[in-house]
Scaffold this motif. Structure first.
Motif, PDB file in Angstrom:
ATOM      1  N   ARG A 108       0.867   4.305  -3.002  1.00 33.01           N
ATOM      2  CA  ARG A 108       0.822   5.724  -2.735  1.00 33.01           C
ATOM      3  C   ARG A 108       1.885   6.504  -3.043  1.00 33.01           C
ATOM      4  O   ARG A 108       1.779   7.560  -3.631  1.00 33.01           O
ATOM      5  CB  ARG A 108       0.574   5.741  -1.084  1.00 33.01           C
ATOM      6  N   ASN A 134      -3.142   4.541  -9.863  1.00 29.16           N
ATOM      7  CA  ASN A 134      -4.579   4.654  -9.678  1.00 29.16           C
ATOM      8  C   ASN A 134      -5.007   3.532 -10.069  1.00 29.16           C
ATOM      9  O   ASN A 134      -6.279   3.267 -10.376  1.00 29.16           O
ATOM     10  CB  ASN A 134      -5.134   5.806 -10.669  1.00 29.16           C
ATOM     11  N   ILE A 140      -4.231  -4.499  -1.530  1.00 29.76           N
ATOM     12  CA  ILE A 140      -4.324  -3.014  -1.904  1.00 29.76           C
ATOM     13  C   ILE A 140      -5.554  -2.572  -2.161  1.00 29.76           C
ATOM     14  O   ILE A 140      -5.900  -1.381  -1.763  1.00 29.76           O
ATOM     15  CB  ILE A 140      -3.323  -3.019  -3.343  1.00 29.76           C
ATOM     16  N   ARG A 176      -7.666  -1.769   0.901  1.00 27.14           N
ATOM     17  CA  ARG A 176      -7.278  -0.602   1.847  1.00 27.14           C
ATOM     18  C   ARG A 176      -7.359   0.611   1.022  1.00 27.14           C
ATOM     19  O   ARG A 176      -7.428   1.808   1.510  1.00 27.14           O
ATOM     20  CB  ARG A 176      -5.549  -0.830   2.210  1.00 27.14           C
ATOM     21  N   THR A 177      -7.109   0.549  -0.197  1.00 28.29           N
ATOM     22  CA  THR A 177      -7.245   1.866  -1.044  1.00 28.29           C
ATOM     23  C   THR A 177      -8.236   2.102  -1.983  1.00 28.29           C
ATOM     24  O   THR A 177      -8.878   3.339  -2.291  1.00 28.29           O
ATOM     25  CB  THR A 177      -6.014   2.057  -2.176  1.00 28.29           C
ATOM     26  N   LEU A 203      -8.579   1.031  -4.966  1.00 31.17           N
ATOM     27  CA  LEU A 203      -8.069   1.078  -6.395  1.00 31.17           C
ATOM     28  C   LEU A 203      -8.600   0.052  -7.029  1.00 31.17           C
ATOM     29  O   LEU A 203      -8.690  -1.336  -6.599  1.00 31.17           O
ATOM     30  CB  LEU A 203      -6.696   1.370  -6.575  1.00 31.17           C
ATOM     31  N   VAL A 233       0.769  -1.144   0.052  1.00 32.39           N
ATOM     32  CA  VAL A 233      -0.309   0.159   0.051  1.00 32.39           C
ATOM     33  C   VAL A 233       0.880   1.341  -0.060  1.00 32.39           C
ATOM     34  O   VAL A 233       0.615   2.184  -0.648  1.00 32.39           O
ATOM     35  CB  VAL A 233      -1.115  -0.098   1.278  1.00 32.39           C
TER      36      VAL A 233
END
Length: 380
Positions: free
Chosen positions: A98, A103, A120, A123-124, A126, A94
């Protein structure tokens, strides 16, 4: 190649007329060479212009070929995927996403790489593109898993479901025969357990039957000739179907056993599924007659647990937990851990029953399902 058509709907005496089935948006591209030729187009279709490629060390060469094909849209390769997705690895991935300003992600490899991509995404938020190189089937599920302090946690979240899946049978040509076999049996486990899940359906039954039949036919061919691209394609197709079954249903005793054995005791993922499957199925067989009817047709065998055990043995796969490094002293605490967490299963789960399954799997002898025909029984 031409895939076999779906054979038939469940012909057991009573049709399951009360069920719910949910589909999720996913686009699949399936063709030899697609990893390099199709992945850039899938990224463009999703509007992704800054992609981090994630993989494990074993699959890094293939992942870098995919990264090269992505050109300027690739912002880096993160080759730190590990089995069972340790939470510290997820944290680093992650941070890498970042730092790169990505993206989206492309996960290239087996279940470990796709599992890291899912972590990932969890958590994000994406989007994820999956390019599988084994038969794990993770690319077809919204299931994620993370291991922390010896405990593997799993969950379901639509955000982790890959938006595109690129199946390239050529990627599996480099898969060693032992891993080919255990990865394939791992896929079979997804279909088997889906057949007796509380949220199974006639559609799942059709996919599971075809997936089991196709995989059981492909694996002996691959053991005899690992370069057989047609057999590789059929196995990947089977993994797609089996993974879809897992994605549509609730996991039960088999998967819970494997999560504890992997997350707590560090046993290898696919090999553990291969060893446990016949014994978990034998344990549940008395409470899952509809599932057994489907598996008898798919495997062409009266005793599916015994047939799966014999298949693994013929192909040289491990058949006992002792071979994988589990100690007999681990059986009782492992059983208590499995029985102590609620989950759906057709047969009541007790610590004593789970220990019986684990002991049988530890010893590795023929599973006793009570399904042998009269001709198989010794005279009393």
């Amino acid at each position: 190649m031409t895939f076999p058509s779906f054979q038939r709907f469940d012909s057991s005496p009573s049709f399951q007329s009360d069920f719910t089935y949910e589909t999720r948006p996913v686009r699949v591209v399936f063709r030899p060479g697609a990893a390099v030729t199709a992945t850039p187009g899938e990224a463009a279709r999703l509007g992704l212009r800054r992609l981090l490629v994630v993989c494990g060390s074993r699959g890094e060469a293939v992942a870098r070929a995919v990264a090269d094909a992505l050109g300027d849209t690739c912002v880096g390769v993160h080759a730190e995927a590990r089995m069972h997705v340790p939470v510290e690895n997820a944290d680093r991935a992650v941070a890498a996403v970042r730092a790169a300003g990505a993206n989206g992600c492309v996960a290239v490899g087996g279940g470990s790489a796709i599992g890291l991509g899912k972590a990932i995404a969890l958590r994000t938020g994406l989007p994820l593109i999956a390019v599988p190189s084994t038969y794990s089937g993770s690319e077809m599920t919204p299931v994620w898993g993370l291991t922390e302090h010896g405990t593997k946690r799993t969950g379901r979240d639509p955000v982790v479901q890959p938006r595109s899946v690129v199946y390239d049978p050529r990627l599996t040509l480099s898969l060693p025969v032992p891993l080919t076999v255990t990865s394939g049996v791992n896929a079979l486990a997804h279909a088997v357990e889906a057949l007796y899940a509380p949220d199974t359906s006639p559609l799942v039954s059709v996919m599971a039957e075809e997936g089991v039949r196709a995989m059981a036919e492909a694996l002996p061919r691959l053991a005899a000739d690992p370069e057989d691209l047609d057999a590789r394609s059929r196995a990947l197709y089977a993994a797609w179907l089996c993974g879809s079954c897992l994605g549509a249903t609730t996991m039960g005793l088999h998967h819970k056993l494997c999560h504890v054995l992997g997350g707590t005791y560090g046993l290898p993922h696919a090999e553990t599924h291969t060893v446990v499957l016949p014994y978990a199925l034998a344990h549940n067989a008395p409470a899952a007659p509809r599932a057994l009817a489907v598996l008898r047709r798919a495997l062409g065998a009266d005793d599916p647990p015994r047939a799966l055990w014999e298949l693994a043995g013929r192909l040289g796969a491990p058949r006992s937990l002792a071979e994988l490094g589990l100690e007999e002293a681990d059986l009782t605490p492992a059983a208590a851990r499995v029985a102590g967490e609620p989950y759906a299963n057709p047969r009541e789960v007790t610590a004593e029953g789970v220990r019986g399954v684990l002991l049988a799997a530890f010893e590795g002898g023929p599973p006793d399902s009570g399904l042998r025909t009269e001709g198989d029984r010794k005279p009393s």
